[in-house]
Design a protein around this motif. Sequence first.
Motif, short mmCIF file in Angstrom:
data_model
loop_
_atom_site.label_atom_id
_atom_site.label_comp_id
_atom_site.label_asym_id
_atom_site.label_seq_id
_atom_site.Cartn_x
_atom_site.Cartn_y
_atom_site.Cartn_z
N LEU A 117 -6.22 4.38 -7.56
CA LEU A 117 -4.84 4.69 -7.95
C LEU A 117 -4.62 4.57 -9.45
O LEU A 117 -3.87 5.33 -10.04
CB LEU A 117 -3.86 3.76 -7.22
CG LEU A 117 -3.36 4.17 -5.85
CD1 LEU A 117 -2.42 3.11 -5.32
CD2 LEU A 117 -2.66 5.52 -5.90
N GLU A 118 -5.25 3.57 -10.06
CA GLU A 118 -4.97 3.27 -11.46
C GLU A 118 -5.25 4.45 -12.37
O GLU A 118 -4.53 4.67 -13.35
CB GLU A 118 -5.79 2.06 -11.90
CG GLU A 118 -5.44 0.79 -11.16
CD GLU A 118 -6.14 -0.42 -11.74
OE1 GLU A 118 -6.43 -0.42 -12.95
OE2 GLU A 118 -6.40 -1.38 -10.98
N ALA A 119 -6.29 5.23 -12.06
CA ALA A 119 -6.69 6.32 -12.94
C ALA A 119 -6.38 7.70 -12.39
O ALA A 119 -6.66 8.71 -13.05
CB ALA A 119 -8.19 6.21 -13.25
N ALA A 175 0.14 10.89 -5.69
CA ALA A 175 0.88 11.06 -4.44
C ALA A 175 -0.02 11.40 -3.25
O ALA A 175 0.14 10.79 -2.17
CB ALA A 175 1.97 12.11 -4.61
N PRO A 176 -0.97 12.35 -3.34
CA PRO A 176 -1.82 12.64 -2.18
C PRO A 176 -2.65 11.43 -1.75
O PRO A 176 -2.83 11.20 -0.55
CB PRO A 176 -2.71 13.78 -2.67
CG PRO A 176 -1.91 14.45 -3.74
CD PRO A 176 -1.20 13.33 -4.44
N LEU A 177 -3.14 10.66 -2.72
CA LEU A 177 -3.92 9.47 -2.38
C LEU A 177 -3.04 8.44 -1.68
O LEU A 177 -3.44 7.83 -0.68
CB LEU A 177 -4.53 8.87 -3.64
CG LEU A 177 -5.49 7.68 -3.45
CD1 LEU A 177 -6.65 8.06 -2.55
CD2 LEU A 177 -6.01 7.20 -4.81
N MET A 178 -1.82 8.25 -2.17
CA MET A 178 -0.88 7.33 -1.52
C MET A 178 -0.56 7.81 -0.10
O MET A 178 -0.50 7.00 0.83
CB MET A 178 0.41 7.23 -2.34
CG MET A 178 0.25 6.54 -3.67
SD MET A 178 1.85 6.42 -4.53
CE MET A 178 1.35 5.63 -6.07
N TYR A 187 -0.59 -4.33 2.94
CA TYR A 187 0.45 -5.14 2.28
C TYR A 187 -0.18 -6.29 1.51
O TYR A 187 0.18 -6.55 0.35
CB TYR A 187 1.44 -5.67 3.31
CG TYR A 187 2.67 -4.81 3.51
CD1 TYR A 187 3.58 -4.60 2.47
CD2 TYR A 187 2.93 -4.20 4.73
CE1 TYR A 187 4.71 -3.81 2.65
CE2 TYR A 187 4.06 -3.42 4.92
CZ TYR A 187 4.94 -3.22 3.88
OH TYR A 187 6.08 -2.44 4.05
N CYS A 188 -1.11 -7.00 2.13
CA CYS A 188 -1.74 -8.14 1.47
C CYS A 188 -2.55 -7.71 0.26
O CYS A 188 -2.55 -8.38 -0.79
CB CYS A 188 -2.63 -8.90 2.46
SG CYS A 188 -1.71 -9.80 3.74
N GLN A 189 -3.25 -6.59 0.37
CA GLN A 189 -4.02 -6.09 -0.76
C GLN A 189 -3.10 -5.73 -1.93
O GLN A 189 -3.41 -6.00 -3.09
CB GLN A 189 -4.85 -4.88 -0.35
CG GLN A 189 -6.03 -5.22 0.55
CD GLN A 189 -6.94 -4.02 0.79
OE1 GLN A 189 -6.87 -3.02 0.09
NE2 GLN A 189 -7.79 -4.12 1.80
N LEU A 190 -1.95 -5.10 -1.62
CA LEU A 190 -1.02 -4.71 -2.68
C LEU A 190 -0.35 -5.92 -3.34
O LEU A 190 -0.12 -5.93 -4.55
CB LEU A 190 0.03 -3.75 -2.12
CG LEU A 190 -0.49 -2.35 -1.78
CD1 LEU A 190 0.58 -1.54 -1.05
CD2 LEU A 190 -0.92 -1.61 -3.05
N TYR A 235 0.53 0.47 -8.16
CA TYR A 235 0.50 -0.41 -6.98
C TYR A 235 1.92 -0.71 -6.50
O TYR A 235 2.18 -0.75 -5.30
CB TYR A 235 -0.23 -1.71 -7.31
CG TYR A 235 -1.70 -1.54 -7.59
CD1 TYR A 235 -2.54 -0.92 -6.66
CD2 TYR A 235 -2.26 -1.99 -8.78
CE1 TYR A 235 -3.89 -0.74 -6.91
CE2 TYR A 235 -3.61 -1.83 -9.04
CZ TYR A 235 -4.43 -1.20 -8.11
OH TYR A 235 -5.76 -1.04 -8.37
N TRP A 236 2.82 -0.93 -7.44
CA TRP A 236 4.22 -1.16 -7.06
C TRP A 236 4.82 0.07 -6.39
O TRP A 236 5.61 -0.03 -5.45
CB TRP A 236 5.05 -1.55 -8.29
CG TRP A 236 4.90 -2.98 -8.67
CD1 TRP A 236 4.18 -3.48 -9.74
CD2 TRP A 236 5.46 -4.12 -8.01
NE1 TRP A 236 4.27 -4.85 -9.76
CE2 TRP A 236 5.05 -5.27 -8.72
CE3 TRP A 236 6.27 -4.27 -6.90
CZ2 TRP A 236 5.43 -6.56 -8.35
CZ3 TRP A 236 6.65 -5.55 -6.51
CH2 TRP A 236 6.23 -6.68 -7.23
N GLN A 237 4.42 1.25 -6.85
CA GLN A 237 4.94 2.48 -6.25
C GLN A 237 4.44 2.65 -4.82
O GLN A 237 5.21 3.04 -3.92
CB GLN A 237 4.54 3.67 -7.12
CG GLN A 237 5.28 3.71 -8.44
CD GLN A 237 4.61 4.58 -9.49
OE1 GLN A 237 3.60 5.24 -9.22
NE2 GLN A 237 5.16 4.60 -10.69
#
Length: 247
Positions: free
Chosen positions: A25-27, A32-35, A53-56, A74-76
Amino acid sequence: AAAGARRYAPLRDEAVKLFNSLQQLEAEREPAPLMQGVLQTCLDLPPLVDEVYCQLVKQTTEPPAPGAQGDLRYWQLLTCMSCTFVPSAPVLRFLRAHLDRTESRCPSSEMAKYAGFIRAALGKTRGRQCVPSLEEIVVLARRQEMVCTVHCPGAAACRVAFSSHTTAAEVSAGTGIGHRAGALPRARVLRGHRRAPLSPAQVARELVSRLGLSQSPNLFALYEQSRLREQPVGSATLLADVLTRFE
């Protein structure tokens, strides 16, 4: 194991895949498709909801660069999760403690704003039939509402501003009119009209006026219409799920 139209590996392997997706996600230029893929896996494999949830929470706890693009991604995703799934009671307590800590340590920051949005969403989320559409994910990343177009009989149409939790029944909330599938006249949920969006209550009042129902015993129903089908929208159906089906 198979779930829906996708095939999945054992849960342990899928959890590792999800963790790898979170790292990307970071790069990612278009996250959006990955999320959406992460959300779909959680919808198909409910035991992984708590895991994500725990990972985030872990990824958003004391990040190396608070408020940077990678941290906010990550917040998104956590925002999208909160509008789609409710974690188990222990994880929910853990998550709320994380939100409290973030708001107290970083007041007025983007992270605190996401934390407040997530807290409010968790109080409204009751489960989804579909994962958020790509459009919804983009809107949630901005902590904004979505917009769809309700077409009345004839050429009239109005835009409706709604959240991930708005149901078809709420379009008629506070007006004294009912919602009955199949009742006439009816309104169609589509897209594309360029007018300032209205709230669901404003839409209901406008529909009553345009359809001449103020003194009529007739009710109205929302219908979803695409090239493939036209069907009534159940009163408990989330409008966000309807738009996902259009996708």
